[in-house]
Enzyme design. Structure first.
Site, mmCIF file in Angstrom:
data_model
loop_
_atom_site.group_PDB
_atom_site.id
_atom_site.type_symbol
_atom_site.label_atom_id
_atom_site.label_comp_id
_atom_site.label_asym_id
_atom_site.label_seq_id
_atom_site.Cartn_x
_atom_site.Cartn_y
_atom_site.Cartn_z
ATOM 1 N N HIS A 114 4.984 65.686 -3.335
ATOM 2 C CA HIS A 114 6.260 64.607 -3.078
ATOM 3 C C HIS A 114 5.615 63.800 -2.232
ATOM 4 C CE1 HIS A 114 8.848 68.713 -3.490
ATOM 5 N NE2 HIS A 114 9.610 67.591 -4.336
ATOM 6 N N SER A 132 8.069 73.401 -5.985
ATOM 7 C CA SER A 132 8.399 74.201 -4.601
ATOM 8 C C SER A 132 8.470 75.658 -4.913
ATOM 9 C CB SER A 132 9.455 73.757 -3.696
ATOM 10 O OG SER A 132 9.302 72.125 -3.417
ATOM 11 N N LYS A 142 20.828 76.039 -4.804
ATOM 12 C CA LYS A 142 19.598 76.952 -4.354
ATOM 13 C C LYS A 142 20.090 77.724 -3.828
ATOM 14 C CE LYS A 142 16.247 73.954 -6.692
ATOM 15 N NZ LYS A 142 15.315 72.265 -6.803
ATOM 16 N N ARG A 168 7.477 63.974 -13.033
ATOM 17 C CA ARG A 168 5.855 64.700 -13.476
ATOM 18 C C ARG A 168 5.542 64.984 -15.035
ATOM 19 N NH1 ARG A 168 7.970 69.862 -10.708
ATOM 20 N NH2 ARG A 168 9.679 68.730 -11.680
HETATM 21 N N1 COA Z 1 6.177 66.600 -6.713
HETATM 22 C C1 COA Z 1 5.877 68.502 -6.665
HETATM 23 N N2 COA Z 1 6.959 69.066 -7.273
HETATM 24 C C2 COA Z 1 7.852 68.002 -7.645
HETATM 25 C C3 COA Z 1 8.107 67.149 -7.411
HETATM 26 C C4 COA Z 1 6.601 66.193 -7.353
HETATM 27 N N3 COA Z 1 6.746 64.562 -7.462
HETATM 28 N N4 COA Z 1 9.361 66.219 -8.163
HETATM 29 C C5 COA Z 1 10.367 67.108 -7.941
HETATM 30 N N5 COA Z 1 9.539 68.481 -7.499
HETATM 31 C C6 COA Z 1 10.009 69.530 -7.681
HETATM 32 C C7 COA Z 1 10.680 69.933 -6.635
HETATM 33 O O1 COA Z 1 9.576 70.984 -5.423
HETATM 34 C C8 COA Z 1 11.417 71.432 -7.409
HETATM 35 O O2 COA Z 1 11.171 72.432 -7.309
HETATM 36 P P1 COA Z 1 11.802 73.848 -7.072
HETATM 37 O O3 COA Z 1 13.132 73.737 -8.284
HETATM 38 O O4 COA Z 1 10.611 74.488 -7.541
HETATM 39 O O5 COA Z 1 12.666 73.918 -6.346
HETATM 40 C C9 COA Z 1 12.557 70.780 -8.770
HETATM 41 O O6 COA Z 1 11.183 70.042 -8.482
HETATM 42 C C10 COA Z 1 13.197 69.639 -8.725
HETATM 43 O O7 COA Z 1 13.384 68.210 -7.806
HETATM 44 P P2 COA Z 1 14.145 67.909 -6.559
HETATM 45 O O8 COA Z 1 13.940 66.927 -6.249
HETATM 46 O O9 COA Z 1 14.057 69.652 -5.898
HETATM 47 O O10 COA Z 1 15.723 68.062 -7.416
HETATM 48 P P3 COA Z 1 16.591 68.912 -7.185
HETATM 49 O O11 COA Z 1 16.860 69.132 -8.973
HETATM 50 O O12 COA Z 1 16.644 70.313 -6.915
HETATM 51 O O13 COA Z 1 17.824 68.652 -6.877
HETATM 52 C C11 COA Z 1 19.403 66.430 -6.219
HETATM 53 C C12 COA Z 1 18.435 66.785 -7.088
HETATM 54 C C13 COA Z 1 19.224 67.166 -5.155
HETATM 55 C C14 COA Z 1 18.961 65.106 -5.694
HETATM 56 C C15 COA Z 1 20.535 66.640 -7.279
HETATM 57 O O14 COA Z 1 21.450 67.410 -6.484
HETATM 58 C C16 COA Z 1 21.518 65.575 -5.993
HETATM 59 O O15 COA Z 1 21.705 64.344 -6.419
HETATM 60 N N6 COA Z 1 22.421 66.400 -5.686
HETATM 61 C C17 COA Z 1 23.144 65.983 -5.283
HETATM 62 C C18 COA Z 1 25.062 66.070 -5.553
HETATM 63 C C19 COA Z 1 25.087 64.767 -6.824
HETATM 64 O O16 COA Z 1 24.949 63.949 -6.758
HETATM 65 N N7 COA Z 1 25.056 65.740 -8.259
HETATM 66 C C20 COA Z 1 25.219 64.597 -9.064
HETATM 67 C C21 COA Z 1 24.424 64.120 -9.577
HETATM 68 S S1 COA Z 1 24.021 63.806 -11.428
#
Ligand code: COA
Length: 164
Positions: free
Chosen positions: A21, A132, A45, A94
């Site tokens: 990140h 993560s 989550k 990634r």
């Molecule tokens: N390096 C290391 N790990 C990374 C990374 C990077 N550069 N980029 C992403 N990751 C990992 C994260 O650690 C996470 O790991 P985990 O699943 O083990 O926790 C995983 O990849 C997913 O990434 P993350 O950035 O946390 O995305 P998410 O999918 O959990 O969250 C939101 C996405 C919060 C942005 C999305 O759900 C959202 O916008 N929510 C708001 C509601 C909304 O608007 N919904 C409509 C969207 S279409």
């Protein structure tokens, strides 16, 4: 006439923030005037760290990166981004496996607001397999995560997992 500030939102769960990140944040500040790291509150989550703890961890480990702000958000990402007057949403790509989900999310967000542009960035290849959950699992099993997270995150993970 002064130029409009270019603001980007970097949203995620950040449970916890990893070097992957941070790599993305360092790249993002090169092209945006301000990058808001937005911790998602209302997520499916069950995070290990509370939102406030996740924000504190981020604050601690990116304090040398200027032009950043740390915040949290609830509800739709596009609503939050527009409220913050952002023009872009940053997502890290990634590996190919990220693509389908990210494309879907970017297209839904574009449908919700044409004003917002999703910008994909690739983290350094050293972090391309990182997430993560893996970091938490390794930490729990006493695996070596020194090269995946900053020292402060490592300490806080141990504290949280083993009450050390
Ligand atoms: N390096 C290391 N790990 C990374 C990374 C990077 N550069 N980029 C992403 N990751 C990992 C994260 O650690 C996470 O790991 P985990 O699943 O083990 O926790 C995983 O990849 C997913 O990434 P993350 O950035 O946390 O995305 P998410 O999918 O959990 O969250 C939101 C996405 C919060 C942005 C999305 O759900 C959202 O916008 N929510 C708001 C509601 C909304 O608007 N919904 C409509 C969207 S279409």
């Amino acid at each position: 006439m002064s130029r409009e500030k270019k603001i980007a939102i970097y949203p995620g769960t950040f449970d916890p923030i990893t070097n992957g990140h941070i790599d993305i944040i360092r790249r993002a500040v090169v092209i945006f005037d301000k990058v808001i790291i937005a911790v998602a509150r209302n997520i499916q989550k069950s995070p290990l760290f509370s939102v406030e703890e996740r924000m504190d961890l981020i604050r601690h480990v990116i304090n040398d990166i200027h032009a950043t702000e740390i915040d949290s958000f609830d509800g739709l990402l596009v609503d939050y981004a527009l409220e913050k007057k952002a023009q872009a949403i940053i997502r890290g790509l990634r590996a190919v496996s990220d693509f389908e989900y990210e494309l879907q999310m970017a297209l839904v967000n574009r449908k919700l607001s044409e004003k917002l542009i999703t910008v994909f960035m690739m983290p350094h290849e050293n972090y391309s397999y990182l997430n993560s959950s893996i970091v938490k699992e390794l930490a729990l099993l006493d695996g070596d995560i020194e090269s995946f997270v900053p020292e402060h995150v490592l300490q806080q993970l141990k504290k949280k997992l083993f009450k050390k």
